[in-house]
Write a protein that holds these residues in place. Structure first.
Motif, PDB file in Angstrom:
ATOM      1  N   LYS A  85       0.952  -1.009  -0.010  1.00 50.42           N
ATOM      2  CA  LYS A  85      -0.060   0.006  -0.073  1.00 50.42           C
ATOM      3  C   LYS A  85       0.860   1.136   0.130  1.00 50.42           C
ATOM      4  O   LYS A  85       1.804   1.312   0.899  1.00 50.42           O
ATOM      5  CB  LYS A  85      -0.895  -0.009   1.277  1.00 50.42           C
ATOM      6  N   ARG A 133       0.950   5.393  -0.252  1.00 48.48           N
ATOM      7  CA  ARG A 133      -0.022   6.696  -0.052  1.00 48.48           C
ATOM      8  C   ARG A 133       0.883   7.978  -0.135  1.00 48.48           C
ATOM      9  O   ARG A 133       1.840   8.050   0.660  1.00 48.48           O
ATOM     10  CB  ARG A 133      -0.504   6.631   1.309  1.00 48.48           C
ATOM     11  N   THR A 189      12.076   7.696   0.699  1.00 45.78           N
ATOM     12  CA  THR A 189      11.103   8.301   0.303  1.00 45.78           C
ATOM     13  C   THR A 189      11.105   9.826   0.520  1.00 45.78           C
ATOM     14  O   THR A 189      11.644  10.109   1.757  1.00 45.78           O
ATOM     15  CB  THR A 189       9.581   8.043   0.643  1.00 45.78           C
ATOM     16  N   SER A 209       4.175   7.272   2.615  1.00 44.57           N
ATOM     17  CA  SER A 209       4.283   6.164   3.003  1.00 44.57           C
ATOM     18  C   SER A 209       4.259   4.851   2.122  1.00 44.57           C
ATOM     19  O   SER A 209       3.371   4.960   1.144  1.00 44.57           O
ATOM     20  CB  SER A 209       3.321   5.991   4.159  1.00 44.57           C
ATOM     21  N   ILE A 210       4.883   3.941   2.547  1.00 44.80           N
ATOM     22  CA  ILE A 210       4.821   2.443   1.920  1.00 44.80           C
ATOM     23  C   ILE A 210       4.891   1.470   3.023  1.00 44.80           C
ATOM     24  O   ILE A 210       5.360   1.374   3.909  1.00 44.80           O
ATOM     25  CB  ILE A 210       6.005   2.334   1.047  1.00 44.80           C
ATOM     26  N   HIS A 211       3.766   0.711   2.814  1.00 43.36           N
ATOM     27  CA  HIS A 211       3.266  -0.318   3.673  1.00 43.36           C
ATOM     28  C   HIS A 211       3.460  -1.715   2.982  1.00 43.36           C
ATOM     29  O   HIS A 211       2.859  -1.978   1.854  1.00 43.36           O
ATOM     30  CB  HIS A 211       1.987  -0.366   4.554  1.00 43.36           C
ATOM     31  N   GLN A 222       1.252  -4.216   5.975  1.00 37.90           N
ATOM     32  CA  GLN A 222       0.994  -3.484   6.923  1.00 37.90           C
ATOM     33  C   GLN A 222       2.109  -2.856   7.819  1.00 37.90           C
ATOM     34  O   GLN A 222       2.045  -2.157   8.834  1.00 37.90           O
ATOM     35  CB  GLN A 222      -0.233  -4.053   8.178  1.00 37.90           C
ATOM     36  N   GLN A 223       3.390  -3.111   7.292  1.00 40.36           N
ATOM     37  CA  GLN A 223       4.593  -2.779   7.978  1.00 40.36           C
ATOM     38  C   GLN A 223       5.188  -1.494   7.397  1.00 40.36           C
ATOM     39  O   GLN A 223       5.264  -1.540   6.177  1.00 40.36           O
ATOM     40  CB  GLN A 223       5.821  -3.770   7.884  1.00 40.36           C
ATOM     41  N   ASN A 224       5.328  -0.294   7.966  1.00 37.70           N
ATOM     42  CA  ASN A 224       5.589   0.916   7.455  1.00 37.70           C
ATOM     43  C   ASN A 224       7.294   1.009   7.001  1.00 37.70           C
ATOM     44  O   ASN A 224       7.948   0.932   8.064  1.00 37.70           O
ATOM     45  CB  ASN A 224       5.214   2.128   8.127  1.00 37.70           C
ATOM     46  N   ALA A 242       9.335   3.047   6.546  1.00 39.29           N
ATOM     47  CA  ALA A 242      10.041   4.230   6.996  1.00 39.29           C
ATOM     48  C   ALA A 242      10.454   4.010   8.600  1.00 39.29           C
ATOM     49  O   ALA A 242      11.143   4.609   9.079  1.00 39.29           O
ATOM     50  CB  ALA A 242       9.458   5.530   6.869  1.00 39.29           C
ATOM     51  N   ARG A 243       9.560   3.088   9.291  1.00 38.50           N
ATOM     52  CA  ARG A 243       9.557   3.025  10.691  1.00 38.50           C
ATOM     53  C   ARG A 243      10.433   1.766  11.155  1.00 38.50           C
ATOM     54  O   ARG A 243      10.426   1.448  12.396  1.00 38.50           O
ATOM     55  CB  ARG A 243       8.193   2.966  11.348  1.00 38.50           C
TER      56      ARG A 243
END
Length: 356
Positions: A16, A18, A70, A74-76, A79-81, A83-84
């Motif tokens: 995903k 966004r 980026t 965000s890129i998941h 469901q894992q982001n 960037a984090r």
């Protein structure tokens, strides 16, 4: 920790994206390479991303495995982001994300076996596990008999199969293909695309395929997005985009503007014009082909067929035909309404004079 396997929620997109933006600094000038990208890539699909050179395709695919950061958005993945994630978590994610390159990126001094085994050796897998897994993926790509060969002894198609085997060795759940067939001849391209589709179907791996060739999209992709100057300009199921392209860039990628008609025509009506040159695009299921008699009954003047084409994509008939209509005072809006039940798109290509 990044979680995979039994904890996957299949009700959400595998990938995903966004409001993704990416900027580069080039000779003191800021270049906006990716512009507000929003994208959902379903689990287990072959997802195509197409565009011309410099459109932003490679920048996009490199953000999916963390090779490029980026600028915003965000890129998941499951469901894992991205960037984090910590450095260790990002490494784990990359192991679950295989990468296939245009120019193979094989080590010339190592054998096929050693090239495929390298990611597992770097990850310090036990020797017996490495041997079992390498033999398994070489069998999967049809290269068991080439394990002791060096890259210089292989054809282009075989080299890419080694690249695919190496990408699969970590049991990835996502396979990223960056122009994976553009360096291959047509026969090798077809064989590699068939292999990728088999891998997708057998293993359920999500494949994201970057290309500038619509034929590649047509062969194996389920869905496609068209990217132009860093923006997604068109998207949908492959059959839908092929049957009714909405953007000029999509029509160019499909080569729809390259017409070789038996009569010359001009874009603007001329004093001696007696014919309107129309292009009609249609799509239907295989069970219900278009009713040509009903289509031609909608015209108020004689129509002559100049060119036609039909193809089968994702169990749909995708076709077009170009006609010369013996009428120049068309009411385009009225004709479009009359034809709407039968075709997907009507286009006036231009005008010509009768050969008689």
């Amino acid at each position: 920790m990044v979680s995979f396997g039994s904890q996957i929620d299949f009700s959400v997109p595998h990938i995903k994206i966004r409001q993704l933006n990416k900027y580069y600094e080039v000779q003191g000038t800021q270049v906006h390479a990716l512009k507000n990208i929003n994208l959902d890539i379903p689990q287990g699909t072959v997802f195509g991303i197409i565009g011309k050179s410099g459109a932003g395709k490679s920048s996009l695919i490199r953000t999916l495995n963390g090779l490029e950061s980026t600028s915003s958005g965000s890129i998941h993945i499951h469901q894992q982001n991205l960037a984090r994630l910590s450095h260790a978590e990002l490494i784990q994610l990359r192991q679950k994300t295989g990468m296939i390159f245009q120019h193979f990126n094989l080590m010339s001094a190592k054998t096929v076996y050693e090239n495929v085994a390298l990611p597992l050796r770097v990850a310090a897998y036990p020797k017996d596990q490495i041997e079992a897994r390498v033999n398994e993926v070489l069998s999967l790509v049809g290269l068991s008999d080439k394990a002791a060969n060096y890259p210089s002894q292989l054809s282009g198609g075989q080299k890419q199969r080694v690249g695919i085997a190496r990408a699969l060795v970590h049991h990835p759940e996502v396979l990223l293909c960056d122009e994976a067939t553009s360096a291959l001849d047509p026969e090798s391209t077809s064989a590699v695309l068939t292999l990728l589709k088999e891998i997708n179907q057998k293993l359920g791996i999500t494949i994201v395929l970057i290309t500038h060739e619509m034929q590649v999209i047509r062969e194996i992709c389920d869905q496609v997005v068209v990217i132009d100057h860093g923006e997604i300009v068109e998207s949908g199921q492959v059959w839908s985009v092929f049957s009714s392209p909405q953007q000029q860039i999509t029509q160019e990628l499909l080569n729809l503007e390259q017409l070789e008609l038996p009569i010359p025509y001009t874009a603007e009506i001329q004093p001696d014009s007696t014919l309107s040159i129309l292009k009609l695009r249609y799509e239907s299921t295989l069970e219900q082909s278009p009713d040509l008699k009903a289509i031609f009954a909608q015209f108020d003047a004689p129509a002559h067929l100049l060119q036609s084409h039909v193809d089968t994509i994702q169990n749909h008939l995708i076709g077009s035909f170009i006609i010369a209509l013996a009428q120049t005072d068309l009411d385009f809006a009225v004709l479009s309404r009359k034809l709407k039940p039968y075709i997907a798109q009507l286009e006036v290509l231009g005008y010509a004079k009768s050969a008689h």
